[in-house]
Design a protein around this motif. Structure first.
Motif, PDB file in Angstrom:
ATOM      1  N   HIS A   1       6.518  20.185  -1.937  1.00 21.45           N
ATOM      2  CA  HIS A   1       5.743  20.745  -3.042  1.00 21.45           C
ATOM      3  C   HIS A   1       4.224  20.663  -2.867  1.00 21.45           C
ATOM      4  N   GLY A   2       3.769  19.982  -1.823  1.00 23.23           N
ATOM      5  CA  GLY A   2       2.333  19.852  -1.618  1.00 23.23           C
ATOM      6  C   GLY A   2       1.675  18.827  -2.518  1.00 23.23           C
TER       7      GLY A   2
ATOM      8  N   VAL B   1       4.759   2.286 -18.503  1.00 23.32           N
ATOM      9  CA  VAL B   1       5.263   1.141 -17.745  1.00 23.32           C
ATOM     10  C   VAL B   1       5.242   1.460 -16.252  1.00 23.32           C
ATOM     11  N   VAL B   2       5.385   0.433 -15.456  1.00 26.02           N
ATOM     12  CA  VAL B   2       5.541   0.610 -14.008  1.00 26.02           C
ATOM     13  C   VAL B   2       7.029   0.751 -13.722  1.00 26.02           C
ATOM     14  N   HIS B   3       7.423   1.837 -13.088  1.00 29.35           N
ATOM     15  CA  HIS B   3       8.833   2.053 -12.761  1.00 29.35           C
ATOM     16  C   HIS B   3       8.946   2.886 -11.498  1.00 29.35           C
ATOM     17  N   GLY B   4      10.130   2.984 -10.968  1.00 23.67           N
ATOM     18  CA  GLY B   4      10.365   3.797  -9.789  1.00 23.67           C
ATOM     19  C   GLY B   4      10.805   5.200 -10.169  1.00 23.67           C
ATOM     20  N   ALA B   5      10.603   6.161  -9.263  1.00 23.18           N
ATOM     21  CA  ALA B   5      11.031   7.539  -9.512  1.00 23.18           C
ATOM     22  C   ALA B   5      11.294   8.230  -8.176  1.00 23.18           C
ATOM     23  N   ASP B   6      12.367   9.022  -8.125  1.00 25.79           N
ATOM     24  CA  ASP B   6      12.717   9.665  -6.863  1.00 25.79           C
ATOM     25  C   ASP B   6      11.748  10.779  -6.476  1.00 25.79           C
ATOM     26  N   TYR B   7      10.868  11.199  -7.407  1.00 28.84           N
ATOM     27  CA  TYR B   7       9.876  12.219  -7.066  1.00 28.84           C
ATOM     28  C   TYR B   7       8.610  11.619  -6.441  1.00 28.84           C
ATOM     29  N   VAL B   8       8.619  10.299  -6.240  1.00 30.14           N
ATOM     30  CA  VAL B   8       7.483   9.633  -5.593  1.00 30.14           C
ATOM     31  C   VAL B   8       7.905   9.282  -4.166  1.00 30.14           C
ATOM     32  N   CYS B   9       7.775  10.263  -3.284  1.00 25.31           N
ATOM     33  CA  CYS B   9       8.194  10.072  -1.895  1.00 25.31           C
ATOM     34  C   CYS B   9       7.570  11.143  -1.007  1.00 25.31           C
ATOM     35  N   GLU B  10       7.563  10.887   0.285  1.00 27.43           N
ATOM     36  CA  GLU B  10       6.977  11.810   1.252  1.00 27.43           C
ATOM     37  C   GLU B  10       7.729  13.141   1.273  1.00 27.43           C
ATOM     38  N   ASP B  11       9.031  13.111   1.082  1.00 27.86           N
ATOM     39  CA  ASP B  11       9.802  14.356   1.103  1.00 27.86           C
ATOM     40  C   ASP B  11       9.368  15.291  -0.017  1.00 27.86           C
ATOM     41  N   PHE B  12       9.086  14.742  -1.192  1.00 30.42           N
ATOM     42  CA  PHE B  12       8.640  15.575  -2.314  1.00 30.42           C
ATOM     43  C   PHE B  12       7.284  16.200  -1.985  1.00 30.42           C
ATOM     44  N   VAL B  13       6.406  15.424  -1.363  1.00 34.39           N
ATOM     45  CA  VAL B  13       5.083  15.939  -0.977  1.00 34.39           C
ATOM     46  C   VAL B  13       5.233  17.085   0.017  1.00 34.39           C
ATOM     47  N   LYS B  14       6.106  16.921   0.996  1.00 33.39           N
ATOM     48  CA  LYS B  14       6.314  17.960   2.007  1.00 33.39           C
ATOM     49  C   LYS B  14       6.854  19.246   1.377  1.00 33.39           C
TER      50      LYS B  14
ATOM     51  N   HIS C   1       0.882  -1.170   0.000  1.00 32.32           N
ATOM     52  CA  HIS C   1       0.000   0.000   0.000  1.00 32.32           C
ATOM     53  C   HIS C   1       0.918   1.217   0.000  1.00 32.32           C
ATOM     54  N   THR C   2       0.930   1.953  -1.096  1.00 34.12           N
ATOM     55  CA  THR C   2       1.949   2.982  -1.220  1.00 34.12           C
ATOM     56  C   THR C   2       1.512   4.126  -2.129  1.00 34.12           C
ATOM     57  N   LEU C   3       2.414   5.083  -2.304  1.00 33.59           N
ATOM     58  CA  LEU C   3       2.213   6.222  -3.187  1.00 33.59           C
ATOM     59  C   LEU C   3       2.354   5.801  -4.642  1.00 33.59           C
ATOM     60  N   VAL C   4       1.723   6.564  -5.539  1.00 37.43           N
ATOM     61  CA  VAL C   4       1.890   6.330  -6.974  1.00 37.43           C
ATOM     62  C   VAL C   4       1.623   7.646  -7.704  1.00 37.43           C
ATOM     63  N   ALA C   5       2.442   7.929  -8.702  1.00 34.07           N
ATOM     64  CA  ALA C   5       2.334   9.190  -9.438  1.00 34.07           C
ATOM     65  C   ALA C   5       1.428   9.045 -10.657  1.00 34.07           C
ATOM     66  N   HIS C   6       0.878  10.192 -11.101  1.00 29.00           N
ATOM     67  CA  HIS C   6       0.096  10.223 -12.339  1.00 29.00           C
ATOM     68  C   HIS C   6       0.818  11.085 -13.381  1.00 29.00           C
ATOM     69  N   GLY C   7       0.275  11.121 -14.587  1.00 28.64           N
ATOM     70  CA  GLY C   7       0.893  11.869 -15.669  1.00 28.64           C
ATOM     71  C   GLY C   7       0.834  13.374 -15.454  1.00 28.64           C
ATOM     72  N   LYS C   8       1.887  14.066 -15.886  1.00 25.95           N
ATOM     73  CA  LYS C   8       1.998  15.514 -15.624  1.00 25.95           C
ATOM     74  C   LYS C   8       0.903  16.331 -16.304  1.00 25.95           C
ATOM     75  N   ALA C   9       0.389  15.862 -17.442  1.00 21.91           N
ATOM     76  CA  ALA C   9      -0.659  16.608 -18.134  1.00 21.91           C
ATOM     77  C   ALA C   9      -2.062  16.237 -17.648  1.00 21.91           C
ATOM     78  N   SER C  10      -2.126  15.308 -16.698  1.00 22.54           N
ATOM     79  CA  SER C  10      -3.428  14.912 -16.161  1.00 22.54           C
ATOM     80  C   SER C  10      -3.916  15.874 -15.076  1.00 22.54           C
ATOM     81  N   GLY C  11      -3.006  16.616 -14.467  1.00 26.60           N
ATOM     82  CA  GLY C  11      -3.393  17.534 -13.412  1.00 26.60           C
ATOM     83  C   GLY C  11      -2.287  17.701 -12.393  1.00 26.60           C
ATOM     84  N   GLU C  12      -2.520  18.581 -11.432  1.00 22.10           N
ATOM     85  CA  GLU C  12      -1.526  18.847 -10.400  1.00 22.10           C
ATOM     86  C   GLU C  12      -1.584  17.777  -9.308  1.00 22.10           C
ATOM     87  N   ASP C  13      -2.255  18.073  -8.213  1.00 19.90           N
ATOM     88  CA  ASP C  13      -2.333  17.109  -7.109  1.00 19.90           C
ATOM     89  C   ASP C  13      -3.294  15.969  -7.421  1.00 19.90           C
TER      90      ASP C  13
END
Length: 264
Positions: free
Chosen positions: A199-200, A184-197, A119-131
């Motif tokens: 950038h919101g 594809v499913v891949h990892g990214a360093d922008y998918v983390c709690e620190d990034f949320v803190k 159970h974890t975080l997951v990012a969406h596409g940049k043109a789909s929206g902000e938060d």
């Protein structure tokens, strides 16, 4: 059919589940029912199973709504009954893009063991929206996420983001270009709690469901091999799918659980 009829069917399901002897005799009785009654029995049994699984895994407390879980389970059983997927892992990955990117909105579930594996975080596409993603596309170059059901590739590979897993969209018009778009499913360093803190919101991908780097290897190795992914969107997104047919899912559920055959 009346509400009383469905209530009676529900009680029969519960009694059979609690009594193996009754269950065995009822299996034969259900097989002899007219098709509409048999369909109703299977639907009630399927819905009861979905609610029982939802409660057992504590999915409500973890932020997953029952309707989204139920949709994912419907698609899981429908897809598992098609093609040569009997040997695929009994794993359903749910991604709820109606939720904020600040929330853990991805669940990996072993359906047979009724267990949440991740159970974890997951990012969406940049043109789909902000938060929260509001727009979705199946077009090349859109940099948007694509809603719907997917099948995972047999094996992982090493890409520009490290260990990755290809996924094939199963919904024409909604995600069928996933492979040509290199979603594809891949990892990214922008998918983390620190990034949320900072950038919101999470960072965003080019349309891929990107995961926290530390969890990527374990997740992609678990879901590879033909398992099902369901990417759910917000109300009003316009998503429709043949895989959300409850009748066929209930029949597949009954067949896979040793029920009284398929509905006619």
């Amino acid at each position: 059919m009346t509400r009383r009829f469905f209530s009676t069917i529900a009680l029969l399901c519960l009694f059979a589940a609690a009594n193996p002897v009754v269950a065995q005799s009822q299996k034969a009785a259900v097989g002899a029912l007219p098709a509409p009654a048999r369909r109703a029995y299977y639907q009630v049994a399927f819905m009861q199973q979905a609610m029982a699984m939802y409660a057992k895994m504590g999915l409500g407390a973890s932020g997953l709504s029952l309707p989204v879980f139920r949709e994912g389970l419907v698609g899981y059983y429908n897809l598992r009954s098609t093609g040569n997927y009997a040997a695929a892992p009994p794993v359903l990955t749910l991604i709820d893009f109606s939720q904020s990117s600040q929330q853990k909105r991805l669940w990996v579930i072993n359906v047979e063991k009724c267990k949440v594996l991740f159970h974890t975080l997951v990012a969406h596409g940049k043109a789909s929206g902000e938060d929260r993603p509001l727009a979705f596309s199946n077009k090349d170059g859109s940099e948007m996420s694509s809603l719907g059901f997917y099948r995972t590739a047999p094996t992982t590979y090493m890409g520009k983001h490290g260990l990755s897993l290809k996924i094939a969209g199963m919904d024409p018009g909604f995600n069928s270009n996933a492979e040509s778009r290199a979603v594809v499913v891949h990892g990214a360093d922008y998918v983390c709690e620190d990034f949320v803190k900072a950038h919101g919101r999470l960072g965003r991908s080019q349309g891929c469901p990107a995961l926290p780097v530390a969890e990527t290897a374990a997740i992609v190795k678990t879901i590879r091999g033909g398992s099902v992914i369901y990417l759910h969107g917000p109300a009003g997104a316009g998503y429709r799918s043949q895989w959300l047919n409850v009748d066929t899912a209930a029949s597949a559920f009954a067949s896979q659980r040793g029920g009284a055959g398929r509905m006619q």
